[in-house]
Motif scaffolding. Sequence first.
Motif, PDB file in Angstrom:
ATOM      1  N   MET A   1     -13.800 -32.584  -6.841  1.00 47.69           N
ATOM      2  CA  MET A   1     -12.622 -33.386  -7.136  1.00 47.69           C
ATOM      3  C   MET A   1     -11.796 -32.757  -8.257  1.00 47.69           C
ATOM      4  N   LYS A   2     -12.500 -32.251  -9.265  1.00 47.41           N
ATOM      5  CA  LYS A   2     -11.791 -31.647 -10.391  1.00 47.41           C
ATOM      6  C   LYS A   2     -11.028 -30.402  -9.956  1.00 47.41           C
ATOM      7  N   LYS A   3     -11.636 -29.618  -9.049  1.00 43.09           N
ATOM      8  CA  LYS A   3     -10.970 -28.423  -8.540  1.00 43.09           C
ATOM      9  C   LYS A   3      -9.715 -28.801  -7.755  1.00 43.09           C
ATOM     10  N   TRP A   4      -9.809 -29.861  -6.954  1.00 44.09           N
ATOM     11  CA  TRP A   4      -8.659 -30.318  -6.177  1.00 44.09           C
ATOM     12  C   TRP A   4      -7.526 -30.768  -7.103  1.00 44.09           C
ATOM     13  N   ASN A   6      -6.969 -29.747 -10.164  1.00 37.96           N
ATOM     14  CA  ASN A   6      -6.382 -28.561 -10.795  1.00 37.96           C
ATOM     15  C   ASN A   6      -5.489 -27.789  -9.826  1.00 37.96           C
ATOM     16  N   ASN A   7      -5.863 -27.748  -8.556  1.00 38.60           N
ATOM     17  CA  ASN A   7      -5.056 -27.030  -7.570  1.00 38.60           C
ATOM     18  C   ASN A   7      -3.761 -27.751  -7.235  1.00 38.60           C
ATOM     19  N   ASN A   8      -3.723 -29.062  -7.412  1.00 42.45           N
ATOM     20  CA  ASN A   8      -2.560 -29.845  -7.000  1.00 42.45           C
ATOM     21  C   ASN A   8      -1.886 -30.582  -8.154  1.00 42.45           C
ATOM     22  N   LYS A   9      -2.050 -30.084  -9.369  1.00 44.43           N
ATOM     23  CA  LYS A   9      -1.486 -30.798 -10.517  1.00 44.43           C
ATOM     24  C   LYS A   9       0.043 -30.833 -10.504  1.00 44.43           C
ATOM     25  N   LYS A  61       4.743 -23.979  -7.240  1.00 46.38           N
ATOM     26  CA  LYS A  61       3.326 -23.647  -7.219  1.00 46.38           C
ATOM     27  C   LYS A  61       3.148 -22.209  -6.737  1.00 46.38           C
ATOM     28  N   LYS A  62       2.344 -21.464  -7.466  1.00 47.84           N
ATOM     29  CA  LYS A  62       2.076 -20.073  -7.096  1.00 47.84           C
ATOM     30  C   LYS A  62       0.911 -20.048  -6.129  1.00 47.84           C
TER      31      LYS A  62
END
Length: 71
Positions: A1-4, A6-9, A61-62
Amino acid sequence: MKKWLNNNKLYLFGAVLGAIGGYIYWQQVGCISGTCAITSKPLNSTLYGALMGSLLLGLFKKEEKSNSVHS
């Protein structure tokens, strides 16, 4: 969840800013007659603002580069 998260902030931050902007737009401008599809209700305006905000900030987003070769 934390990775998701960070990827979609950027998407999430844009959605929050857009939702706030959409609500403020409904409150200040709105639609007196009630026939406007987006601005006649605060929920519609807020959701539309969230969608537009996330799409707008999502442009910045890069993307990660992959080393695989496509043939």
